[in-house]
Design a protein around this motif. Structure first.
Motif, PDB file in Angstrom:
ATOM      1  N   UNK A 102       0.822  -1.220   0.000  1.00 62.24           N
ATOM      2  CA  UNK A 102       0.000   0.000   0.000  1.00 62.24           C
ATOM      3  C   UNK A 102       0.852   1.265   0.000  1.00 62.24           C
ATOM      4  N   UNK A 103       2.079   1.148   0.487  1.00 60.78           N
ATOM      5  CA  UNK A 103       2.957   2.319   0.417  1.00 60.78           C
ATOM      6  C   UNK A 103       3.520   2.475  -0.985  1.00 60.78           C
ATOM      7  N   UNK A 104       3.647   1.339  -1.690  1.00 63.64           N
ATOM      8  CA  UNK A 104       4.099   1.403  -3.092  1.00 63.64           C
ATOM      9  C   UNK A 104       2.953   1.812  -4.014  1.00 63.64           C
ATOM     10  N   UNK A 105       1.736   1.393  -3.620  1.00 64.28           N
ATOM     11  CA  UNK A 105       0.554   1.694  -4.457  1.00 64.28           C
ATOM     12  C   UNK A 105      -0.541   2.331  -3.601  1.00 64.28           C
TER      13      UNK A 105
ATOM     14  N   UNK B  10      -3.500  -7.324   3.964  1.00 65.80           N
ATOM     15  CA  UNK B  10      -2.246  -6.578   4.156  1.00 65.80           C
ATOM     16  C   UNK B  10      -1.235  -6.895   3.052  1.00 65.80           C
ATOM     17  N   UNK B  11      -1.493  -7.975   2.306  1.00 63.10           N
ATOM     18  CA  UNK B  11      -0.538  -8.403   1.290  1.00 63.10           C
ATOM     19  C   UNK B  11       0.489  -9.318   1.931  1.00 63.10           C
ATOM     20  N   UNK B  12       0.523 -10.567   1.474  1.00 65.60           N
ATOM     21  CA  UNK B  12       1.450 -11.527   2.096  1.00 65.60           C
ATOM     22  C   UNK B  12       2.870 -11.244   1.613  1.00 65.60           C
ATOM     23  N   UNK B  13       3.788 -11.218   2.528  1.00 65.92           N
ATOM     24  CA  UNK B  13       5.222 -10.998   2.240  1.00 65.92           C
ATOM     25  C   UNK B  13       5.440  -9.750   1.383  1.00 65.92           C
ATOM     26  N   UNK B  14       4.710  -8.696   1.709  1.00 66.27           N
ATOM     27  CA  UNK B  14       4.822  -7.390   1.041  1.00 66.27           C
ATOM     28  C   UNK B  14       4.383  -7.420  -0.417  1.00 66.27           C
ATOM     29  N   UNK B  15       3.754  -8.498  -0.835  1.00 65.26           N
ATOM     30  CA  UNK B  15       3.254  -8.530  -2.219  1.00 65.26           C
ATOM     31  C   UNK B  15       1.817  -8.016  -2.218  1.00 65.26           C
ATOM     32  N   UNK B  16       1.253  -7.864  -3.405  1.00 61.88           N
ATOM     33  CA  UNK B  16      -0.136  -7.383  -3.488  1.00 61.88           C
ATOM     34  C   UNK B  16      -1.077  -8.411  -2.861  1.00 61.88           C
ATOM     35  N   UNK B  17      -2.163  -7.959  -2.264  1.00 62.93           N
ATOM     36  CA  UNK B  17      -3.102  -8.923  -1.678  1.00 62.93           C
ATOM     37  C   UNK B  17      -3.681  -9.876  -2.732  1.00 62.93           C
ATOM     38  N   UNK B  18      -3.640  -9.441  -4.001  1.00 61.97           N
ATOM     39  CA  UNK B  18      -4.184 -10.291  -5.063  1.00 61.97           C
ATOM     40  C   UNK B  18      -3.063 -10.938  -5.885  1.00 61.97           C
ATOM     41  N   UNK B  19      -1.853 -10.990  -5.312  1.00 62.37           N
ATOM     42  CA  UNK B  19      -0.764 -11.674  -6.007  1.00 62.37           C
ATOM     43  C   UNK B  19      -0.955 -13.188  -5.865  1.00 62.37           C
ATOM     44  N   UNK B  20      -0.243 -13.947  -6.679  1.00 63.49           N
ATOM     45  CA  UNK B  20      -0.329 -15.418  -6.574  1.00 63.49           C
ATOM     46  C   UNK B  20       0.202 -15.864  -5.215  1.00 63.49           C
TER      47      UNK B  20
ATOM     48  N   UNK C  44      -8.995   2.266  -1.907  1.00 58.12           N
ATOM     49  CA  UNK C  44     -10.086   1.347  -2.243  1.00 58.12           C
ATOM     50  C   UNK C  44     -10.555   0.551  -1.023  1.00 58.12           C
ATOM     51  N   UNK C  45      -9.736   0.545   0.011  1.00 55.72           N
ATOM     52  CA  UNK C  45     -10.080  -0.249   1.202  1.00 55.72           C
ATOM     53  C   UNK C  45     -11.122   0.480   2.049  1.00 55.72           C
ATOM     54  N   UNK C  46     -11.885  -0.291   2.838  1.00 52.87           N
ATOM     55  CA  UNK C  46     -12.799   0.362   3.783  1.00 52.87           C
ATOM     56  C   UNK C  46     -12.012   1.225   4.767  1.00 52.87           C
ATOM     57  N   UNK C  47     -12.672   2.230   5.309  1.00 47.98           N
ATOM     58  CA  UNK C  47     -12.020   3.224   6.170  1.00 47.98           C
ATOM     59  C   UNK C  47     -11.279   2.571   7.347  1.00 47.98           C
TER      60      UNK C  47
ATOM     61  N   UNK D 199     -10.380  -4.841  -4.724  1.00 47.72           N
ATOM     62  CA  UNK D 199      -9.291  -4.345  -5.574  1.00 47.72           C
ATOM     63  C   UNK D 199      -9.644  -4.311  -7.058  1.00 47.72           C
ATOM     64  N   UNK D 200     -10.838  -4.754  -7.398  1.00 44.05           N
ATOM     65  CA  UNK D 200     -11.238  -4.785  -8.809  1.00 44.05           C
ATOM     66  C   UNK D 200     -10.359  -5.728  -9.603  1.00 44.05           C
ATOM     67  N   UNK D 201      -9.871  -6.791  -8.980  1.00 44.05           N
ATOM     68  CA  UNK D 201      -8.970  -7.736  -9.649  1.00 44.05           C
ATOM     69  C   UNK D 201      -9.741  -8.983 -10.075  1.00 44.05           C
ATOM     70  N   UNK D 202      -9.561  -9.393 -11.350  1.00 44.59           N
ATOM     71  CA  UNK D 202     -10.319 -10.550 -11.858  1.00 44.59           C
ATOM     72  C   UNK D 202      -9.418 -11.620 -12.493  1.00 44.59           C
ATOM     73  N   UNK D 203      -8.134 -11.462 -12.442  1.00 46.06           N
ATOM     74  CA  UNK D 203      -7.233 -12.436 -13.093  1.00 46.06           C
ATOM     75  C   UNK D 203      -7.009 -13.677 -12.258  1.00 46.06           C
TER      76      UNK D 203
END
Lengths: 724, 243
Positions: free
Chosen positions: A637-640, B39-49, A646-649, B127-131
């Motif tokens: 989230x700090x990178x993007x 929170x995103x696992x291991x600093x990756x996106x929450x919708x990463x593989x 987009x997250x809830x408050x 996140x609007x992610x569909x992939x």
């Protein structure tokens, strides 16, 4: 006799069903929610986290579970079609009472088991703060009656509706009401989730337990009343609701007991002594000015009764010239004025029961006689203003007494002490030490009944603040000749010894005095460090004395890695706040990066570096800062940041809090370290901080030091301190 | 055999225990999504593989616990009482075992599907992610060996003594929620949370998704071991004890 035989049968039958064992097991597990998802007590006190939260979670979740079984069991006979048969064999009222009693018995056993199951974990976590009586009281006062209330409500609702889904719906609505905004500020209405506010470990206060017990009693009356009423709705002779009700009216004891119990609940609601009946907003009254004339001497005689949480007081004023017309004084809304006499003659008075900030006004008129004695006798249970909740600011307990202003003595509008002293006599338990403005009362007479009467004359015009607790007073001096009077709860004695807190205090004060300058509060005489209870929030510092928060030396704080590598260093961190933030130099933390925390962590690092060497300081401070900053930079989230929006408050808030913690405790110290390199080393940075401290430590809170000011002192720009 | 399978499947899918546990699984999956994956696992996106695999891995222990609870029913006292009658059906023991394992497999898949569906809803809504296509293969690599191994162990334990299946529950709980994060992590929750941290970061600020060969070998070992135990169980018919 019939009841007891039915009770035995019901109890045995229930114990043979698997469902009751499942519900019991789930009820036993329900306090686990208090460690994870349901944490109504958020303050730092350990007893709140490890007793308050689990008990409250177990109370609410368990109550729902017991309601489920009450409804299912209520429906069991009807579902199997044996209800008509059962009614023919057993008297319906006795049978229903036996069923309820059996459920109540099992729920009581589960409560007892629950308290025993969590006992070892709680005792280990709370360590030296554990108080067995306090722990078991939570289960006895909150969990047990709430489960009973829930069972009675659920049974009653089912008996009236005779529909499982409808009963579940009504119960769910009642449960929702208890958690909803509607009851958020109407604490006694929270029937399922009794409120527990501020907690203290060193000065345990039972105010919330008292209120919990009272509200449970009130709801038990209401639930039992509804239960008695529902017995009249029990379908009989194949009749419907109204036909059965009409038939049941012949049993006169049912409507009478229902009406009596519901009326008792209503009366308890109306006469509750805990929370004022005023508004939720604090009313600022500029016109209520305190006069300082017309009285030559004042004497207060106060007697506490901690068992009941009450006070009885007598205030004596030598009035020089009475004011013409009505006079008025203000007292805590929980107190009653017993009498007003002037020159020995009883005076008429009237109390206007309009609650303003938890206080009532009493009006009286004095005859035109000069130089006579006015005596006001009053007493009662101090009420907490609605606008102050859930922070309790008036409490009289066995372990802690905290009162202020009109909780202690009447505030006379028309009379005041122009000069002279106020006499005070306080009778209270002999194991508590009383303080008025950090000053202990030392002269006392033993009464021989476990109480002492403290007598003193105070060089003040009014008693604004009274604290009594199990305090220890330590006196010692540092090498910079700063004399300390260290006042702390005696439960913390072992921690103070174990972590060598006295030495830490001296080291911190000596270090900071050498590097940043003398604290204005240590300028002369003895400096008092007073540990305040976490119940009494919002500490303060005055000349020669400073409060420090209770949770500074609790196990939770001493294991928070954000504040230091170990307990001693965390304590050092908290002490350095005497210079940066709070009672020292205020910092403007509005940008989410610069704050007193950054300066405090940096100063702690420097002190530790001086004490243990560079290798240690780098390993436990600089490397840790770098690691955390690196993790923060890698965070998705700090990178993007576009995804954060987009997250809830609530989630955004969580991430912001996490980021601000890193910014305050890790990134800013690292930036100050970079500034130290750029300005020419440690000595140069000390000079800068010393100058900044000397320029700003007396500046009011309204003009805090900003990041820009710090950069200006360093001669640097924001870009200079950006981390790679 | 198809009829028996259909009956068994219907019986299992409509049982109160399955429905209740399915609900518990769904609630738990949502809890994992909204507290950890978000929170995103291991600093990756929450919708990463990586996050998706970690999510599946974190929900698998509860799914396995559900299957073991259902499996315990096959070895309970009630089942033993009717075994004399059901054993009269023209089916071999191996066929019976196959039916039971398949039914448990479908229950397990339903749970995983519900969890995955919740994951998909979460990724799309938040996140609007569909992939989702990229998630399927790694998820199957996590799910299948885990199921085959635990059901095999479950059958073996149940055959020795019914209560042994219940003894497996705390073992699954410990392995799943407090367990290791290495290649031999049966569920994958720990592995997929820790492994990405050891990989170099790409241009997008995240490690690219690659499957560790050690982990793949471990999956194969779990799959093979589970299959061997299942085959061995089916091959040897236990004696029916008359009540």
């Amino acid at each position: 006799m019939r009841f007891f035989s039915l009770y035995r049968v019901e109890l045995r039958r229930l114990l043979l069903t698997r469902f009751i064992w499942l519900i019991s097991a789930l009820s036993l597990c329900s306090p686990l929610l208090g460690y994870t998802v349901y944490k109504p007590v958020t303050a730092g006190a350990m007893s709140g986290l490890y007793i308050g939260n689990p008990v409250l979670a177990g109370t609410a979740a368990g109550a729902v579970l017991w309601a489920v079984i009450a409804i299912v069991e209520g429906n069991r006979q009807r579902r199997s079609g044996t209800d008509i048969l059962a009614e023919a064999i057993a008297p319906p009222v006795a049978h229903s009472a036996a069923k309820a009693a059996a459920l109540v018995t099992i729920s009581s056993i589960v409560t007892a088991l629950c308290s025993l199951v969590y006992l070892p974990y709680t005792a280990i976590k709370l360590d030296y703060l554990f108080n067995a009586g306090y722990y078991f009281a939570h289960f006895l006062v909150l969990m047990l009656p709430t489960w009973w209330i829930s069972i009675l409500f659920a049974e009653s609702i089912y008996r009236i509706t005779r529909r499982v889904e409808l009963s579940a719906l009504i119960y769910a609505a009642l449960a929702y009401m208890s958690f909803s905004r509607f009851t958020r500020n109407k604490y006694l209405l929270q029937w399922l989730n009794p409120i527990l506010g501020s907690y203290s470990d060193g000065f345990p206060d039972i105010w919330f337990l008292r209120m919990g017990a009272y509200s449970r009693l009130m709801w038990l009356c209401a639930a039992a009343g509804l239960w008695a009423f529902s017995l009249m709705c029990q379908r009989r002779y194949q009749k419907g609701l109204f036909g059965s009700f009409a038939k049941s009216l012949k049993k006169v004891y049912l409507p009478i007991s229902a009406a009596f119990l519901i009326a008792s609940g209503t009366v308890l609601w109306n006469v509750q002594p805990f929370i004022g009946h005023g508004g939720e907003e604090f009313i600022l009254e500029n016109e209520y000015l305190y006069m300082t004339s017309g009285v030559t001497s004042v004497n207060h005689f106060i007697k506490f009764n901690p068992a009941f949480g009450t006070l009885s007081g007598r205030a004596e004023y030598n009035v020089t010239t009475p004011v013409k017309g009505e006079s008025v004084f203000r007292l805590n809304a929980g107190y009653n004025v017993k009498s007003i006499t002037y020159d020995g003659e009883p005076m008429d008075f009237r109390t206007v029961r309009e609650d303003v900030n938890g206080q009532y006004d009493t009006y009286f008129e004095l005859p035109e006689k000069d130089n006579k004695k006015l005596i006001i006798e009053y007493g009662g249970f101090p009420t907490v203003a609605q606008c102050m909740m859930p922070s309790v600011k008036a409490s009289i307990g066995e372990n802690y007494i905290y009162l202020s202003h009109t909780d202690i003595a009447p505030l006379l509008k028309n009379y005041g002490l122009a000069y002279g002293t106020v006499g005070l006599e306080v009778t209270m338990p002999d194991d508590l030490t009383p303080f008025i403005y950090f000053e202990p009362l030392t002269e006392f007479d033993e009464n021989g009944d476990g109480t002492r009467t403290y007598k003193t004359r105070l060089d003040i015009d009014y008693i604004y603040n009274f604290v009594a607790g199990n305090y220890v007073m330590d006196q010692f001096s540092s090498s910079e000749n700063i004399n300390f009077n260290f006042i702390y709860g005696d439960i913390y004695s072992s921690v103070v010894d174990e972590y060598n807190v006295r030495q830490s205090i001296c080291e911190v004060y000596d270090y900071c005095t050498r590097h940043y300058g003398r604290s204005p509060f240590t300028a002369e005489g003895v400096f008092k460090l007073f540990q305040r209870s976490s119940i009494d929030q919002g500490g303060f510092a005055v000349s020669g004395a400073s409060t420090w928060p209770e949770d500074t030396i609790t196990p939770n704080t001493l294991s928070d890695p954000n504040r230091g590598a170990n307990a001693v260093e965390i304590f050092i961190h908290e002490m350095i706040h005497q210079w940066w933030g709070g009672v020292g130099m205020w910092c403007d933390d509005s940008d989410g990066l610069w704050s007193a925390e950054g300066l405090t962590v940096y100063s702690t690092y420097r002190l530790i570096k001086e004490k243990y060497g560079e290798l240690y300081a780098n390993q436990y401070y600089v490397d840790d800062w770098k690691r955390c900053v690196d993790e923060q930079d890698r965070n998705f989230y700090n990178r993007h940041p576009e995804y954060l929006e987009k997250l809830p408050e609530s989630y955004q808030e969580l991430i912001r809090v996490s980021n601000s913690d890193i910014n305050y405790y890790k990134r800013m110290p690292l930036m100050i370290l970079k500034a130290e390199e750029l300005v020419g080393g440690e000595e140069k940075m000390d000079e800068i901080l010393s100058k900044m401290y000397s320029d700003y430590n007396n500046v009011a809170e309204q003009y805090p030091v900003s990041y820009k000011t710090f950069l200006d002192y360093c001669g640097l720009t924001e870009e200079d301190l950006e981390l790679d | 055999m198809t009829k028996v399978f259909g009956y068994e499947l219907k019986r299992m899918l409509t049982s109160g225990l399955f429905i209740a546990m399915l609900a518990v699984n769904a609630v738990f999956a949502w809890y994992v999504l909204t507290t950890e994956v978000i929170e995103g696992i291991a600093y990756t996106a929450p919708f990463s593989v990586w996050s998706s695999c970690a999510f599946i891995g974190k929900t698998l222990p509860l799914a396995v616990i559900t299957v073991l609870l259902l499996q315990a029913g096959y070895y309970g006292k009630q089942q033993k009482r009717v075994e004399i009658i059901t054993s009269a059906a023209p089916m071999t023991y191996a066929q019976t075992m196959m039916i039971r394992t398949s039914v448990l497999g479908i229950c397990f898949l339903v749970i995983c599907l519900v969890d995955s569906l919740l994951g998909a809803v979460f990724f799309a809504a938040f996140f609007g992610y569909y992939g989702f296509g990229a998630f399927i293969l790694p998820a199957l690599l996590e799910i299948i060996p885990c199921f085959v191994f635990t059901v095999g162990i479950g059958h073996l334990a149940g055959r020795l003594h019914c209560s042994l299946i219940y003894a497996l529950l705390p073992a699954v709980f410990i392995a799943g929620f407090i367990g290791a994060s290495g290649a031999f992590d049966l569920f994958g929750g720990g592995f997929f949370s820790a492994y990405p941290l050891t990989l170099p970061i790409g241009a997008d600020g995240e490690p690219g998704f690659v499957l560790n060969s050690a982990w793949l070998i471990a999956r194969f070992i779990y799959l093979a071991a589970g299959a061997i135990i299942l085959i061995a169980n089916s091959a040897f018919h236990p004696k029916i004890k008359r009540a």
